[in-house]
Scaffold this active site. Structure first.
Site, mmCIF file in Angstrom:
data_model
loop_
_atom_site.group_PDB
_atom_site.id
_atom_site.type_symbol
_atom_site.label_atom_id
_atom_site.label_comp_id
_atom_site.label_asym_id
_atom_site.label_seq_id
_atom_site.Cartn_x
_atom_site.Cartn_y
_atom_site.Cartn_z
ATOM 1 N N GLU A 127 0.136 -1.159 5.637
ATOM 2 C CA GLU A 127 1.208 -0.791 6.553
ATOM 3 C C GLU A 127 1.194 0.704 6.842
ATOM 4 O OE1 GLU A 127 5.331 0.535 7.706
ATOM 5 O OE2 GLU A 127 4.083 1.139 6.013
ATOM 6 N N ASP A 153 0.835 -1.200 0.000
ATOM 7 C CA ASP A 153 0.000 0.000 0.000
ATOM 8 C C ASP A 153 0.870 1.250 0.000
ATOM 9 O OD1 ASP A 153 0.816 -0.518 2.741
ATOM 10 O OD2 ASP A 153 -0.611 1.042 3.352
#
Length: 415
Positions: free
Chosen positions: A178, A84
């Site tokens: 994350e 991400d």
């Protein structure tokens, strides 16, 4: 060791153009549907290069195995990165630009009007003569952490293509979310099955980190009382003015822009409200556990002190711990760090061992039973339009991963 630079570059450019921005307001995992686009692509890529036991679970966590090519007992190691990108700045329609043989001058970032200049970012001068990958000034780049993903996949591909290099079983894992602090929340450490691992999520070439902030989030809610301003004498309580007092009572010297190294801080990163209610959102950070606890207590004590001067308690503080300093879990197993340090030296890199002024999946994973220091992925200026990564740093990161596998297989790190 001859790493195919063009193949590494092509892989990176493909991945950064897939939008994977995460969303802290979402309760799902992954927090955005578009993260599935890259997760599925990574699973296919791992199968294409010859990895075994490739899986992608219902939350988009991707795992795969490179089986040992030795007949002796070797620890199982892992390499982990997240796919991400931060919601701090858009990651949609990334249009990278290449600056070959960088000459140390100012770089124009597309037609955005923004520039990448050594006057503002002196680290650029480290990379004179190299190939830089930058943004066009309208998006972030996504080297955090798609550079790490490319390096891991490229290293696994290299080991598969060079069976003469001895290695034990190697696990790889790619995680969502994350950037919003949830990357390790649903990581199945037992299924991963590694004795230890490394996150490839650091910045400058040479970075090697095994300590990070202790982290908490705080929400300060201030209740006011709204009445018509023309008749407010003795009645109105403006929550924004109380908030102003609260903010000003915390030391300006203990903010991110005024701290470095192991110095902790209070960071007001969002505020909203009106007369009737104001909400302040803080993050609290400190490497030292005792100082971390003191910081949390200070925030609550400040609320109590201001409340004592008001007509009734109007400030409510809610604090939640987010992650802890991994040093406590890694230090008893320092050979994990020493292997990475030796791998860098063997690759001609001077290790930069320092505390992370932030956190990684590795900090949470270390407390989940998987010791997990952090290694450079090569990028700079994460989370904004000035992000860049030198291609040569990515190549070196691939070399370090391969060398870690070799050293671990050799057993020569044991005291």
């Amino acid at each position: 060791m001859q790493i195919e630079q063009q193949k590494l570059l092509d892989r990176f450019l493909k991945y950064v153009q897939i939008d994977t921005e995460s969303d802290p307001a979402s309760d799902s995992t992954p927090s955005t549907e578009k993260q599935w686009d890259l997760a599925r692509e990574l699973a296919l890529e791992l199968e294409r290069i010859g990895m075994k036991d490739v899986t992608i679970d219902q939350r988009a966590y991707v795992m795969a195995t490179l089986p040992s090519n030795c007949d002796r007992d070797i620890p199982t190691i892992g390499f982990i990165s997240h796919f991400d990108t931060t919601p701090d700045f858009t990651g949609a329609n990334v249009n990278p630009q290449l600056v070959e043989n960088y000459d140390g001058s100012t770089i124009q970032l597309g037609q955005s009007g923004k520039v990448l200049s050594p006057e503002d970012f002196e680290d650029l001068l480290i990379y004179k003569g190299q190939t830089l990958i930058t943004t066009d000034g309208t998006t972030l780049l996504g080297a955090d952490d798609k550079a790490g993903i490319c390096e891991i996949i490229s290293a696994m591909e290299y080991l598969i293509q060079h069976p003469e290099i001895e290695h034990g079983t190697i696990k790889v894992g790619f995680t969502p979310d994350e950037e919003i602090g949830r990357g390790a929340h649903h990581f199945d450490v037992e299924a991963f099955g590694a004795d230890w691992a490394y996150t490839m999520d650091g910045s400058q070439i040479g970075e090697l980190e095994y300590e990070n902030f202790n982290a908490a989030g705080a929400v300060v809610t201030i209740a006011g009382k709204i009445v018509h301003p023309g008749y407010a004498k003795g009645k109105m309580v403006n929550s924004m003015l109380i908030a102003q007092n609260f903010i000003a009572s915390l030391p300006e010297s203990e903010t991110p822009q005024n701290t470095e190294g192991r110095e902790g801080f209070f960071h007001l990163y969002a505020m909203s409200g009106g007369v009737d209610e104001t909400k302040l959102e803080y993050i609290i950070r400190d490497h030292d556990k005792q100082k971390f606890e003191i910081r949390k207590s200070r925030l609550k004590a400040l609320a109590e002190e201001i409340n004592s001067r008001l007509d009734l308690p109007r400030i409510h503080v809610e604090i939640k711990d987010q992650y802890y300093n991994m040093r406590e879990k890694v230090e008893p197993l320092m050979h994990v760090v020493e292997i990475a340090e030796k791998a860098m030296l063997d690759a001609g890199i001077q290790p930069l061992i320092k505390p992370i002024r932030g956190g990684t999946d590795g900090s949470q994973l270390s407390y989940m039973g998987l010791p997990c220091p952090n290694i450079f992925a090569g990028g700079h200026n994460f989370h904004g339009p000035y992000e860049y990564v030198p291609l040569e740093s990515m190549v070196k990161a691939v070399e370090v991963i391969v060398r870690i596998a070799e050293i671990t297989a050799s057993g020569k790190y044991r005291s």
